[in-house]
Design an enzyme around this catalytic site. Structure first.
Site, PDB file in Angstrom:
ATOM      1  N   ILE A  18      21.140 -38.144   1.115  1.00  0.00           N
ATOM      2  CA  ILE A  18      20.360 -36.922   1.360  1.00  0.00           C
ATOM      3  C   ILE A  18      19.299 -36.774   0.263  1.00  0.00           C
ATOM      4  CG2 ILE A  18      20.469 -34.388   1.463  1.00  0.00           C
ATOM      5  CD1 ILE A  18      23.164 -34.690   2.938  1.00  0.00           C
ATOM      6  N   ASP A  62      24.484 -37.003 -15.762  1.00  0.00           N
ATOM      7  CA  ASP A  62      25.812 -36.584 -15.291  1.00  0.00           C
ATOM      8  C   ASP A  62      25.802 -35.062 -15.282  1.00  0.00           C
ATOM      9  OD1 ASP A  62      28.414 -35.848 -14.895  1.00  0.00           O
ATOM     10  OD2 ASP A  62      29.263 -37.174 -16.431  1.00  0.00           O
ATOM     11  N   VAL A  63      25.767 -34.490 -14.090  1.00  0.00           N
ATOM     12  CA  VAL A  63      25.594 -33.031 -13.992  1.00  0.00           C
ATOM     13  C   VAL A  63      26.774 -32.240 -14.559  1.00  0.00           C
ATOM     14  CG1 VAL A  63      24.024 -33.122 -12.006  1.00  0.00           C
ATOM     15  CG2 VAL A  63      26.500 -32.929 -11.602  1.00  0.00           C
ATOM     16  N   GLY A  91      26.798 -34.263  -5.419  1.00  0.00           N
ATOM     17  CA  GLY A  91      28.025 -33.737  -4.808  1.00  0.00           C
ATOM     18  C   GLY A  91      29.117 -34.780  -4.733  1.00  0.00           C
ATOM     19  N   TYR A 160      36.553 -28.854  -1.934  1.00  0.00           N
ATOM     20  CA  TYR A 160      35.150 -28.966  -1.495  1.00  0.00           C
ATOM     21  C   TYR A 160      34.636 -27.622  -0.962  1.00  0.00           C
ATOM     22  CZ  TYR A 160      30.968 -30.984   0.637  1.00  0.00           C
ATOM     23  OH  TYR A 160      29.657 -31.262   0.979  1.00  0.00           O
ATOM     24  N   LYS A 164      31.689 -25.194  -2.576  1.00  0.00           N
ATOM     25  CA  LYS A 164      30.447 -24.825  -1.879  1.00  0.00           C
ATOM     26  C   LYS A 164      30.364 -23.307  -1.679  1.00  0.00           C
ATOM     27  CE  LYS A 164      28.676 -28.972  -1.415  1.00  0.00           C
ATOM     28  NZ  LYS A 164      27.408 -29.367  -2.006  1.00  0.00           N
ATOM     29  N   ARG A 207      39.296 -41.596  13.311  1.00  0.00           N
ATOM     30  CA  ARG A 207      39.736 -40.290  13.825  1.00  0.00           C
ATOM     31  C   ARG A 207      38.841 -39.175  13.253  1.00  0.00           C
ATOM     32  NH1 ARG A 207      42.437 -36.017  12.577  1.00  0.00           N
ATOM     33  NH2 ARG A 207      42.547 -36.712  10.424  1.00  0.00           N
TER      34      ARG A 207
HETATM   35  N1  LIG Z   1      26.896 -35.985   4.084  1.00  0.00           N
HETATM   36  C1  LIG Z   1      27.213 -34.815   4.604  1.00  0.00           C
HETATM   37  O1  LIG Z   1      27.710 -34.718   5.734  1.00  0.00           O
HETATM   38  C2  LIG Z   1      26.972 -33.553   3.835  1.00  0.00           C
HETATM   39  C3  LIG Z   1      27.121 -32.323   4.513  1.00  0.00           C
HETATM   40  C4  LIG Z   1      26.898 -31.138   3.836  1.00  0.00           C
HETATM   41  C5  LIG Z   1      26.523 -31.173   2.499  1.00  0.00           C
HETATM   42  N2  LIG Z   1      26.396 -32.372   1.860  1.00  0.00           N
HETATM   43  C6  LIG Z   1      26.011 -32.336   0.452  1.00  0.00           C
HETATM   44  O2  LIG Z   1      24.872 -33.133   0.281  1.00  0.00           O
HETATM   45  C7  LIG Z   1      24.788 -33.536  -1.083  1.00  0.00           C
HETATM   46  C8  LIG Z   1      24.449 -35.020  -1.143  1.00  0.00           C
HETATM   47  O3  LIG Z   1      25.510 -35.746  -0.555  1.00  0.00           O
HETATM   48  P1  LIG Z   1      25.304 -37.088   0.286  1.00  0.00           P
HETATM   49  O4  LIG Z   1      26.010 -36.893   1.571  1.00  0.00           O
HETATM   50  O5  LIG Z   1      23.893 -37.520   0.272  1.00  0.00           O
HETATM   51  O6  LIG Z   1      26.234 -38.095  -0.521  1.00  0.00           O
HETATM   52  P2  LIG Z   1      25.864 -39.301  -1.479  1.00  0.00           P
HETATM   53  O7  LIG Z   1      27.169 -39.787  -2.028  1.00  0.00           O
HETATM   54  O8  LIG Z   1      24.994 -40.269  -0.781  1.00  0.00           O
HETATM   55  O9  LIG Z   1      25.033 -38.578  -2.620  1.00  0.00           O
HETATM   56  C9  LIG Z   1      25.646 -37.860  -3.663  1.00  0.00           C
HETATM   57  C10 LIG Z   1      24.967 -38.277  -4.950  1.00  0.00           C
HETATM   58  O10 LIG Z   1      25.480 -37.477  -6.018  1.00  0.00           O
HETATM   59  C11 LIG Z   1      25.619 -38.322  -7.134  1.00  0.00           C
HETATM   60  N3  LIG Z   1      26.583 -37.779  -8.093  1.00  0.00           N
HETATM   61  C12 LIG Z   1      27.929 -37.662  -7.973  1.00  0.00           C
HETATM   62  N4  LIG Z   1      28.453 -37.159  -9.103  1.00  0.00           N
HETATM   63  C13 LIG Z   1      27.421 -36.938  -9.934  1.00  0.00           C
HETATM   64  C14 LIG Z   1      27.318 -36.433 -11.257  1.00  0.00           C
HETATM   65  N5  LIG Z   1      28.420 -36.073 -11.956  1.00  0.00           N
HETATM   66  N6  LIG Z   1      26.100 -36.331 -11.822  1.00  0.00           N
HETATM   67  C15 LIG Z   1      24.981 -36.707 -11.138  1.00  0.00           C
HETATM   68  N7  LIG Z   1      25.016 -37.203  -9.892  1.00  0.00           N
HETATM   69  C16 LIG Z   1      26.228 -37.316  -9.307  1.00  0.00           C
HETATM   70  C17 LIG Z   1      26.089 -39.653  -6.572  1.00  0.00           C
HETATM   71  O11 LIG Z   1      25.869 -40.725  -7.469  1.00  0.00           O
HETATM   72  C18 LIG Z   1      25.256 -39.752  -5.296  1.00  0.00           C
HETATM   73  O12 LIG Z   1      24.038 -40.442  -5.504  1.00  0.00           O
HETATM   74  C19 LIG Z   1      26.135 -33.165  -1.710  1.00  0.00           C
HETATM   75  O13 LIG Z   1      25.995 -31.970  -2.440  1.00  0.00           O
HETATM   76  C20 LIG Z   1      27.021 -32.923  -0.513  1.00  0.00           C
HETATM   77  O14 LIG Z   1      28.071 -32.023  -0.787  1.00  0.00           O
HETATM   78  C21 LIG Z   1      26.600 -33.558   2.491  1.00  0.00           C
END
Ligand SMILES: NC(=O)c1ccc[n+]([C@@H]2O[C@H](COP(=O)([O-])OP(=O)(O)OC[C@H]3O[C@@H](n4cnc5c(N)ncnc54)[C@H](O)[C@@H]3O)[C@@H](O)[C@H]2O)c1
Length: 259
Positions: A18, A62-63, A91, A160, A164, A207
């Protein structure tokens, strides 16, 4: 889109699916972007070059650690000159039955999703407040990647969903406190996106994949690209009067279904 050209954007989790889709949208609209993520430097830099070598930089971040977030913003400011949009997108997810959730898993998810958003938004806000204010124009915008589960319980999603939900309240507090200072805060809340966190679960658990694709009345998951434009909208002039709100991009997942 109005108000995006030449602006500076900082995205945590910017190397994820994302995050990259959002970065591409801002770059296409003429912004400069810093991807803040956990990849090793060489890998992060290669990704930044692939997106748009001139207008994209990578910084390790690292957030969950304030010193790391501070360093990442310092690097970002050097590259961007001026910061306009901060996107708290990093996330993590761990789904476990509630009675089996380990303390370690609970802490990890809360640390990345909630504490990470707090540290990023707070450090970002301090920098945005330094932007001079022209009339009633914004000093900047803080955006969060929320989720439809910030309001709706998802089975086995204690950590989770709680993270959120907490992030949603954090965004409202920031919006309320900082609006008089010219900073907007808002959330883009995707539904089930066949990307990143959800894709990894779907690809190993058929599933879950079936369940995920039936959740939304639209009867499919979204792509990361379908979510990305909402961030651009909220940061643009068209989003100037939106603060404290959540823009749901969930295919109707939060609607009560009667079939
Ligand atoms: N994929 C979905 O269905 C979905 C749905 C709703 C919300 N989200 C949210 O979208 C956001 C992005 O998720 P995504 O699906 O692209 O997953 P993703 O795993 O592709 O991206 C998450 C990114 O966060 C980074 N990350 C993790 N821990 C970290 C830290 N401590 N410091 C800095 N970076 C860190 C990871 O390295 C990764 O690049 C997240 O907040 C997730 O909760 C995703």
């Amino acid at each position: 889109m109005n108000g995006i050209t030449n602006t500076g954007v900082f995205i945590t989790g910017g190397c994820g699916d994302i995050g990259q889709a959002v970065a591409r949208r801002f770059l296409a609209a003429g912004a400069r972007v810093v991807l803040a993520d956990m990849l090793p430097m060489a890998q992060g830099r290669a990704l930044a070059r692939k997106l748009d070598a001139r207008n994209t930089a990578y910084t390790h971040c690292d957030v969950t650690r304030s010193s790391s977030v501070d360093r990442a913003f310092a690097t970002a400011i050097k590259f961007l000159g001026r910061l306009d949009t901060v996107i708290c997108n990093a996330g993590a997810v761990e789904n476990q039955p509630f009675v089996e959730v380990t303390e370690a898993a609970w802490k990890r998810v809360l640390e990345v999703n909630l504490t990470g958003s707090f540290l990023t938004a707070q450090r970002g806000a301090r920098l945005l407040l330094k932007n001079p204010r022209r009339g009633r124009a914004r000093r900047g915008t803080i955006l969060f990647t929320g989720s439809w589960v910030q309001d709706m319980p998802w089975p086995q999603g204690a950590g989770y969903c709680a993270s959120k939900g907490g992030q949603q309240m954090l965004a409202k507090i920031i919006a309320q406190e900082l609006a008089p200072h010219g900073i907007n805060a808002a959330i883009v809340a995707p539904g089930m996106v066949y990307a990143g966190l959800t894709k990894r679960i779907c690809d190993r658990d058929k599933r879950f994949a079936r369940q995920a694709s039936r959740v939304a009345p639209l009867l499919r998951m979204s792509t990361a690209e379908e979510v990305a434009g909402s961030f651009l909208f909220l940061a643009s002039e068209d989003g100037a009067y939106i603060t404290g709100s959540t823009l749901l991009v969930d295919g109707g997942a939060t609607l009560v279904r009667r079939d």
